[in-house]
Scaffold this motif. Structure first.
Motif, mmCIF file in Angstrom:
data_model
loop_
_atom_site.group_PDB
_atom_site.id
_atom_site.type_symbol
_atom_site.label_atom_id
_atom_site.label_comp_id
_atom_site.label_asym_id
_atom_site.label_seq_id
_atom_site.Cartn_x
_atom_site.Cartn_y
_atom_site.Cartn_z
ATOM 1 N N ARG A 131 -8.152 -0.996 9.282
ATOM 2 C CA ARG A 131 -9.385 -1.441 8.629
ATOM 3 C C ARG A 131 -9.099 -2.211 7.340
ATOM 4 N NH1 ARG A 131 -12.528 1.588 5.011
ATOM 5 N NH2 ARG A 131 -11.594 3.532 5.722
ATOM 6 N N LEU A 132 -8.087 -1.782 6.592
ATOM 7 C CA LEU A 132 -7.822 -2.388 5.289
ATOM 8 C C LEU A 132 -6.821 -3.545 5.327
ATOM 9 C CD1 LEU A 132 -7.709 0.872 3.144
ATOM 10 C CD2 LEU A 132 -9.551 -0.810 3.260
ATOM 11 N N THR A 133 -5.955 -3.578 6.356
ATOM 12 C CA THR A 133 -4.910 -4.609 6.386
ATOM 13 C C THR A 133 -4.947 -5.482 7.642
ATOM 14 O OG1 THR A 133 -3.257 -3.237 7.503
ATOM 15 C CG2 THR A 133 -3.368 -3.080 5.089
ATOM 16 N N PHE B 213 0.837 -1.198 0.000
ATOM 17 C CA PHE B 213 0.000 0.000 0.000
ATOM 18 C C PHE B 213 0.866 1.239 0.000
ATOM 19 C CE2 PHE B 213 0.028 -0.799 4.693
ATOM 20 C CZ PHE B 213 0.550 0.419 5.137
ATOM 21 N N GLN C 107 -6.861 0.669 -5.678
ATOM 22 C CA GLN C 107 -8.053 1.332 -5.133
ATOM 23 C C GLN C 107 -7.636 2.368 -4.090
ATOM 24 O OE1 GLN C 107 -11.342 0.676 -6.091
ATOM 25 N NE2 GLN C 107 -10.314 -0.498 -7.701
ATOM 26 N N ARG C 108 -8.299 3.515 -4.100
ATOM 27 C CA ARG C 108 -7.985 4.598 -3.162
ATOM 28 C C ARG C 108 -9.018 4.665 -2.063
ATOM 29 N NH1 ARG C 108 -6.141 9.405 -7.344
ATOM 30 N NH2 ARG C 108 -4.295 8.306 -8.124
ATOM 31 N N HIS C 109 -8.526 4.832 -0.850
ATOM 32 C CA HIS C 109 -9.384 4.915 0.339
ATOM 33 C C HIS C 109 -8.956 6.136 1.147
ATOM 34 C CE1 HIS C 109 -10.316 0.599 -0.441
ATOM 35 N NE2 HIS C 109 -9.039 0.560 -0.767
ATOM 36 N N LEU D 120 -7.364 3.685 9.358
ATOM 37 C CA LEU D 120 -7.493 3.319 7.947
ATOM 38 C C LEU D 120 -6.628 2.098 7.620
ATOM 39 C CD1 LEU D 120 -8.595 3.970 5.116
ATOM 40 C CD2 LEU D 120 -6.658 5.534 4.820
ATOM 41 N N VAL D 121 -5.377 2.101 8.071
ATOM 42 C CA VAL D 121 -4.488 0.968 7.821
ATOM 43 C C VAL D 121 -5.038 -0.293 8.477
ATOM 44 C CG1 VAL D 121 -2.184 0.019 8.259
ATOM 45 C CG2 VAL D 121 -2.428 2.387 7.496
ATOM 46 N N THR E 292 -3.652 3.989 -1.005
ATOM 47 C CA THR E 292 -3.849 3.277 -2.269
ATOM 48 C C THR E 292 -3.408 1.843 -2.042
ATOM 49 O OG1 THR E 292 -3.351 5.303 -3.507
ATOM 50 C CG2 THR E 292 -3.301 3.218 -4.730
ATOM 51 N N ASP E 293 -4.320 0.892 -2.239
ATOM 52 C CA ASP E 293 -4.007 -0.512 -1.931
ATOM 53 C C ASP E 293 -3.303 -1.189 -3.104
ATOM 54 O OD1 ASP E 293 -5.980 -1.270 -3.792
ATOM 55 O OD2 ASP E 293 -7.517 -1.511 -2.251
#
Length: 195
Positions: free
Chosen positions: A115-117, A85, A102-104, A112-113, A97-98
């Motif tokens: 939640r996504l990872t 990312f 995709q952008r979050h 944020l980190v 950006t993953d």
């Protein structure tokens, strides 16, 4: 006799004020002197290896971090150079950006980190800790040279495992961070900043 007393009194006052002045100034190379310099160091970049250990996974990544005052860009890639990312903050906007492009966005980088990872990365605090600069409220233990050895703050336990001297500053080269069942290990290979 009265003039001799005045001379002695004046000499004592000058000596005492000189001692007080010298006591307030940190010796060159001391932690107090370095702390002031590190606080002013707002623009820097580094390259490092980041090891992440959680109950579910264990991995080693390449990390590139560019700090520009309050803005930053943090890029993580895997062993074959593929983006894991890209995290940035620009003018108060945090964007990740993953690996799929995709952008979050979110108001908090750590949330944020996570939640996504699923990784707990204290991004905002790490910008200071990575320079060897603990916060005012952090609990700090110092080594024999006056540099931070361990820091406890925000539920994190940091251990500074090594320092390297760059342009007159002692900067961390190896760190270990633990929070709950997450352990992060940083091995910094390169620091860059303006002298």
């Amino acid at each position: 006799m009265e003039s001799l007393v005045r001379v002695i009194w004046l000499t004592l006052v000058l000596l005492l004020s000189g001692c007080a002045y010298q006591a307030q100034q940190a010796p060159s190379g001391s932690w107090q002197a370095q702390r002031a310099t590190l606080t002013q160091l707002q623009d820097w970049q580094l390259s490092a290896r980041l090891g992440i250990i959680t109950p579910d996974e264990r991995g080693s990544l390449s990390l590139f971090w560019r700090q520009d005052s309050d803005d930053y860009r943090l890029n993580l890639t895997n062993v074959v150079g593929k983006r894991v990312f890209d995290l940035s903050r620009r003018r108060g906007t945090i964007q990740l950006t993953d690996s799929e492009g995709q952008r979050h966005t979110a108001g908090n980088a750590r949330d944020l980190v996570f939640r996504l990872t699923g990784w707990d990365l204290p991004v905002e605090q790490l910008a200071y800790w990575i320079k060897g600069l603990p916060g005012e409220a952090d609990r700090v233990d110092y080594d024999a040279d006056g540099r931070p050895r361990t820091v406890q703050a925000h539920g994190w336990q940091l251990t500074y495992l090594g320092y390297t001297r760059i342009r007159g500053l002692w900067l961390p080269s190896h760190l270990s961070l633990t929070h709950g069942d997450t352990t992060l290990r940083l091995a910094i290979s390169q620091w860059e900043f303006e002298a």
